[in-house]
Design a protein around this motif. Structure first.
Motif, PDB file in Angstrom:
ATOM      1  N   LYS A 263      26.531 -11.921  17.426  1.00 28.71           N
ATOM      2  CA  LYS A 263      26.778 -12.199  18.845  1.00 28.71           C
ATOM      3  C   LYS A 263      26.178 -13.529  19.254  1.00 28.71           C
ATOM      4  O   LYS A 263      25.189 -14.003  18.675  1.00 28.71           O
ATOM      5  CB  LYS A 263      26.258 -11.079  19.739  1.00 28.71           C
ATOM      6  CG  LYS A 263      24.747 -10.949  19.873  1.00 28.71           C
ATOM      7  CD  LYS A 263      24.417  -9.754  20.781  1.00 28.71           C
ATOM      8  CE  LYS A 263      22.907  -9.521  20.891  1.00 28.71           C
ATOM      9  NZ  LYS A 263      22.227 -10.477  21.752  1.00 28.71           N
ATOM     10  N   THR A 265      25.136 -15.734  22.826  1.00 32.52           N
ATOM     11  CA  THR A 265      24.864 -15.630  24.265  1.00 32.52           C
ATOM     12  C   THR A 265      24.694 -17.028  24.855  1.00 32.52           C
ATOM     13  O   THR A 265      23.991 -17.871  24.294  1.00 32.52           O
ATOM     14  CB  THR A 265      23.585 -14.810  24.520  1.00 32.52           C
ATOM     15  OG1 THR A 265      23.774 -13.492  23.984  1.00 32.52           O
ATOM     16  CG2 THR A 265      23.269 -14.718  26.001  1.00 32.52           C
ATOM     17  N   LEU A 267      23.525 -18.732  28.455  1.00 30.20           N
ATOM     18  CA  LEU A 267      22.884 -18.469  29.744  1.00 30.20           C
ATOM     19  C   LEU A 267      23.019 -19.671  30.670  1.00 30.20           C
ATOM     20  O   LEU A 267      22.995 -20.822  30.224  1.00 30.20           O
ATOM     21  CB  LEU A 267      21.401 -18.158  29.537  1.00 30.20           C
ATOM     22  CG  LEU A 267      21.060 -16.954  28.643  1.00 30.20           C
ATOM     23  CD1 LEU A 267      19.545 -16.834  28.493  1.00 30.20           C
ATOM     24  CD2 LEU A 267      21.648 -15.682  29.208  1.00 30.20           C
ATOM     25  N   GLN A 295      30.319 -10.650  30.668  1.00 23.81           N
ATOM     26  CA  GLN A 295      29.971 -11.738  31.585  1.00 23.81           C
ATOM     27  C   GLN A 295      29.188 -11.161  32.751  1.00 23.81           C
ATOM     28  O   GLN A 295      29.565 -10.147  33.331  1.00 23.81           O
ATOM     29  CB  GLN A 295      31.231 -12.434  32.106  1.00 23.81           C
ATOM     30  CG  GLN A 295      30.927 -13.583  33.072  1.00 23.81           C
ATOM     31  CD  GLN A 295      32.188 -14.255  33.583  1.00 23.81           C
ATOM     32  OE1 GLN A 295      33.288 -13.887  33.208  1.00 23.81           O
ATOM     33  NE2 GLN A 295      32.019 -15.247  34.444  1.00 23.81           N
ATOM     34  N   ASP A 305      26.272 -15.736  32.971  1.00 25.33           N
ATOM     35  CA  ASP A 305      25.847 -15.600  31.578  1.00 25.33           C
ATOM     36  C   ASP A 305      26.971 -14.959  30.767  1.00 25.33           C
ATOM     37  O   ASP A 305      27.624 -14.019  31.234  1.00 25.33           O
ATOM     38  CB  ASP A 305      24.597 -14.722  31.471  1.00 25.33           C
ATOM     39  CG  ASP A 305      23.415 -15.283  32.253  1.00 25.33           C
ATOM     40  OD1 ASP A 305      23.378 -16.506  32.468  1.00 25.33           O
ATOM     41  OD2 ASP A 305      22.537 -14.478  32.637  1.00 25.33           O
ATOM     42  N   THR A 307      28.087 -13.298  26.902  1.00 20.99           N
ATOM     43  CA  THR A 307      27.761 -12.842  25.553  1.00 20.99           C
ATOM     44  C   THR A 307      29.051 -12.365  24.902  1.00 20.99           C
ATOM     45  O   THR A 307      29.836 -11.647  25.531  1.00 20.99           O
ATOM     46  CB  THR A 307      26.736 -11.692  25.565  1.00 20.99           C
ATOM     47  OG1 THR A 307      25.533 -12.141  26.183  1.00 20.99           O
ATOM     48  CG2 THR A 307      26.422 -11.240  24.150  1.00 20.99           C
ATOM     49  N   THR A 309      30.995 -11.392  20.779  1.00 21.47           N
ATOM     50  CA  THR A 309      30.768 -11.156  19.351  1.00 21.47           C
ATOM     51  C   THR A 309      31.886 -11.776  18.524  1.00 21.47           C
ATOM     52  O   THR A 309      33.039 -11.876  18.966  1.00 21.47           O
ATOM     53  CB  THR A 309      30.679  -9.648  19.027  1.00 21.47           C
ATOM     54  OG1 THR A 309      31.919  -9.016  19.354  1.00 21.47           O
ATOM     55  CG2 THR A 309      29.546  -8.997  19.791  1.00 21.47           C
ATOM     56  N   ARG A 372      22.790  -3.083  22.932  1.00 14.66           N
ATOM     57  CA  ARG A 372      22.892  -4.496  23.315  1.00 14.66           C
ATOM     58  C   ARG A 372      24.152  -4.808  24.113  1.00 14.66           C
ATOM     59  O   ARG A 372      24.154  -5.648  25.002  1.00 14.66           O
ATOM     60  CB  ARG A 372      22.887  -5.378  22.054  1.00 14.66           C
ATOM     61  CG  ARG A 372      21.687  -5.172  21.132  1.00 14.66           C
ATOM     62  CD  ARG A 372      20.423  -5.678  21.748  1.00 14.66           C
ATOM     63  NE  ARG A 372      19.279  -5.552  20.854  1.00 14.66           N
ATOM     64  CZ  ARG A 372      18.048  -5.801  21.203  1.00 14.66           C
ATOM     65  NH1 ARG A 372      17.762  -6.182  22.445  1.00 14.66           N
ATOM     66  NH2 ARG A 372      17.060  -5.663  20.337  1.00 14.66           N
ATOM     67  N   MET A 373      25.260  -4.163  23.741  1.00 15.90           N
ATOM     68  CA  MET A 373      26.542  -4.394  24.418  1.00 15.90           C
ATOM     69  C   MET A 373      27.333  -3.090  24.399  1.00 15.90           C
ATOM     70  O   MET A 373      27.144  -2.256  23.522  1.00 15.90           O
ATOM     71  CB  MET A 373      27.361  -5.495  23.720  1.00 15.90           C
ATOM     72  CG  MET A 373      26.707  -6.845  23.652  1.00 15.90           C
ATOM     73  SD  MET A 373      27.681  -8.056  22.686  1.00 15.90           S
ATOM     74  CE  MET A 373      29.064  -8.367  23.788  1.00 15.90           C
TER      75      MET A 373
END
Length: 410
Positions: A263, A265, A267, A295, A305, A307, A309, A372-373
């Motif tokens: 993944k 990310t 920011l 998002q 932000d 993220t 994968t 995490r997701m």
């Protein structure tokens, strides 16, 4: 009497002795009165050997010539299997993809089937012969040999079954069916008697290696009943078909997982229209596939932000691209993690049952596994967790949903 298309993979035809065993199996089905079309792959390891020969000549083999080379692997197998059948007194005939006339587009090494002329196959079946067809290959409109990509023999078998309106397409492999999850991770995993096309597509796309995705898509589109069976032991296998009421009794059919996740990310990206396109467009332009996306709007309402994968093999290249684009956009920070995995629950029962997500999250929380997701669809919930928790997480979920037990009838 039924018309059955059977497919045997490379492991199943990996030696003369195994080809003899396949011939015996085919004869047992024929003795029951069935008409049989048998699709075979190259002997295990043969395709890799042929690619190695090509790479010994050139690092970049011309795609057309590579297809000519790779198609010879299946040609060996079809001839040997017909010899084994004829030796047993069973009339049989072999065909390459071009001889059947499996017409494809011209995308060498990854061609797609457009149509099949079934006249020769039907004539042989009517004459009492077993028809043996080379999987993985076809021919384009210009007469060039094409191949369908890795796992393409499954697609050949399903396409033939659709063209012939076969009663069933049987995929013989080195496992005896589709399981609730990988038995190597959960020894109590249970073989499923039935699973829907939708569920099998999700399982295949999420990491299950039992069937090639394109073949399941094809089977679902043309309503070809698929059955996964073992080449090495007798059994009923797993039937892949359309959904029925009994299938809805099971909340979850299986757990798939994928170790090949990473993944990235970003920011502090300015919250403006077109930002997502700029970030992810650069990744897509590099032919890198993005899977899960999250998002979040930052507390200041001015930034966002991201993220997402990607496959672990694409991680370094994707991270480099995103750092460059994020820098141009004035993002605050870019980070990545290639030590994550994805665990997914799959089941058509999710449509009619509430509380599955909360049960999943509770089971993971009990084991101290941080999520995490999260990503959901109508029949799937996927979570990303740290790599070290993969097996613990799968076992915990398998227990939480009692997948070692067959669902009760309504």
């Amino acid at each position: 009497m039924a018309l059955i298309v059977q497919k045997f993979g490379g492991t199943s035809v990996g030696s003369p002795e195994r080809i003899e065993a396949v011939a015996d199996k085919v004869l047992r089905y024929r003795a029951q009165g069935h008409q049989l079309v048998v699709v075979v792959s190259a002997m295990s390891g043969e395709t890799d050997r042929l690619i190695g020969l090509a790479k010994a000549i050139t690092d970049r083999p011309p795609p057309r010539e590579l297809d000519v080379l790779l198609s010879t692997g299946e040609q060996v197998t079809i001839a040997l299997l017909v010899m084994a059948l004829e030796k047993r007194g069973c009339p049989a005939r072999s065909y390459t993809g071009s001889q059947v006339h499996i017409l494809t587009d011209s995308a060498h090494n990854k061609a797609r089937i457009q149509e099949i002329d079934d006249a020769r196959v039907r004539a042989d079946l009517d004459a009492g012969r077993v028809v043996v067809v080379a999987g993985f290959q076809g021919v384009d409109a210009e007469g060039n040999i094409t191949t369908l990509g890795r796992g393409g023999s499954d697609t050949t078998a399903v396409a033939l079954a659709a063209a012939l309106k076969a009663d069933e397409c049987q995929i013989f492999t080195d496992v005896d069916g589709v399981y609730t999850t990988d038995p190597r991770v959960v020894p109590e995993a249970r073989r499923l008697e039935r699973i829907t096309f939708e569920e099998m597509l999700e399982m295949a796309s999420l990491g299950s290696k039992v069937l090639q995705i394109r073949s399941v898509e094809f089977a679902g589109k043309y309503n070809v009943p698929l059955r996964v069976l073992s080449s090495f032991e007798e059994g009923e296998g797993t039937l892949i078909t359309y959904e029925d009421e009994q299938m809805e009794n099971a909340l979850i059919s299986g757990i798939a997982f994928n170790r090949d996740e990473a993944k990235i990310t970003v920011l502090g990206v300015p919250d403006q229209p077109g930002i997502a396109h700029r970030l992810l467009g650069a990744v897509a332009d590099a032919n890198i596939e993005v899977d899960m996306i999250i998002q979040n709007i930052a507390p200041d309402d001015q930034t966002t932000d991201f993220t997402f994968t990607v496959h672990r093999n694409d991680y370094d290249r994707a991270l480099e691209l995103v750092r460059r684009v994020a820098g141009e956009m004035g993002a605050r920070e870019v980070s990545g993690d290639n030590r994550i995995v994805k665990i997914s629950l799959v089941g058509v029962g999710m449509r009619s049952h509430a509380g599955i997500a909360s049960t999943m999250f509770e089971a993971l929380a009990r084991e101290g596994i941080n999520i995490r997701m999260i990503s959901t669809s109508e029949i799937k919930i996927s979570v990303v967790v740290d790599e070290k928790y993969l097996e613990l997480g799968v076992r915990a979920l398998h227990d939480a949903f009692h997948l070692d037990q067959a669902p009760q009838s309504a």
